[in-house]
Design an enzyme around this catalytic site. Structure first.
Site: not given
Ligand code: GLN
Length: 202
Positions: A171, A169, A46, A77
């Site tokens: 995910e 990332h 984020g 991140c």
């Protein structure tokens, strides 16, 4: 086992989905009390500046700072930036549990996002493609940080005891290899690592 995913801002949904896909109970964490039900925590990507602001205004910063001293944590991140000793930005207040300095947005404006193959054979993954989005670069400041993967010679997946950090990332890649590694190899080590620390203290 229950894994919390910090859910104030950023890409927490896909982390929850990936944990569920692995058959792990996952809860979005928005309040400090929820941490008492968690065996480990994921700090998603984020904006580390926004996340710091929300962590402080929601009264979560101190609770997480204390949780990550004694529990497994996986930062991705912006989440990796929050685990560093220094984020070189006064607006970011990291938890300082990994011996590394994070340089935010270090790939520059020209290279906002990219994907790159990683050699993750060390943790049993084949042909892994990592997604980097305004990623930080990490400068490791001690030998107790293990490098699990590099990209272009730079450490991008690192571990120090119970703390795991990825500058990309995981995910967003279909292969849940890194989440599986966290669940199977980092989380279960909690007791061992704590016990070792106590012995070292004596
Ligand atoms: N650039 C963001 C930061 O500095 C991190 C980007 C991300 O999490 N995808 O916090």
């Amino acid at each position: 086992m229950t894994i919390g995913v910090l859910a104030l801002q950023g890409g927490f949904q896909r982390h929850l989905a990936m944990l569920e896909q692995l058959g792990v109970e996952a809860i979005p964490v928005r309040y400090a009390q929820q941490l008492t039900n968690c065996n480990g925590l994921i700090l998603p990507g984020g904006e580390s500046t926004t996340m710091t602001r929300l962590l402080e205004s929601e009264g979560l910063w101190a609770a997480i700072a204390s949780f990550v001293q004694s529990h497994p944590v996986f930062g991705t991140c912006a989440g990796a930036i929050l685990l560093s000793k220094d984020a070189q930005d006064a607006r970011v207040k990291p938890f300082e549990i990994m011996d590394m300095v994070a340089e935010r947005n270090a790939y520059g404006r020209q290279v906002d996002s990219f994907s790159a193959p990683l050699d993750l054979s060390g943790i049993g993954a084949q042909q892994y493609n990592a997604v980097f989005i305004r990623a930080p670069q990490l400068k490791l400041t001690s030998e107790s940080v293990d490098i699990l993967a590099t990209e272009n010679g730079r450490p991008v997946l690192v571990r120090q005891g119970m703390a795991l950090a990825a500058t990309f990332h995981p995910e967003l890649t279909a292969d849940p290899a890194i989440h599986r590694y966290f669940i199977e190899s980092v989380v279960p080590n909690q007791k061992t690592v704590v016990a070792k620390k106590v012995v070292a203290h004596v």
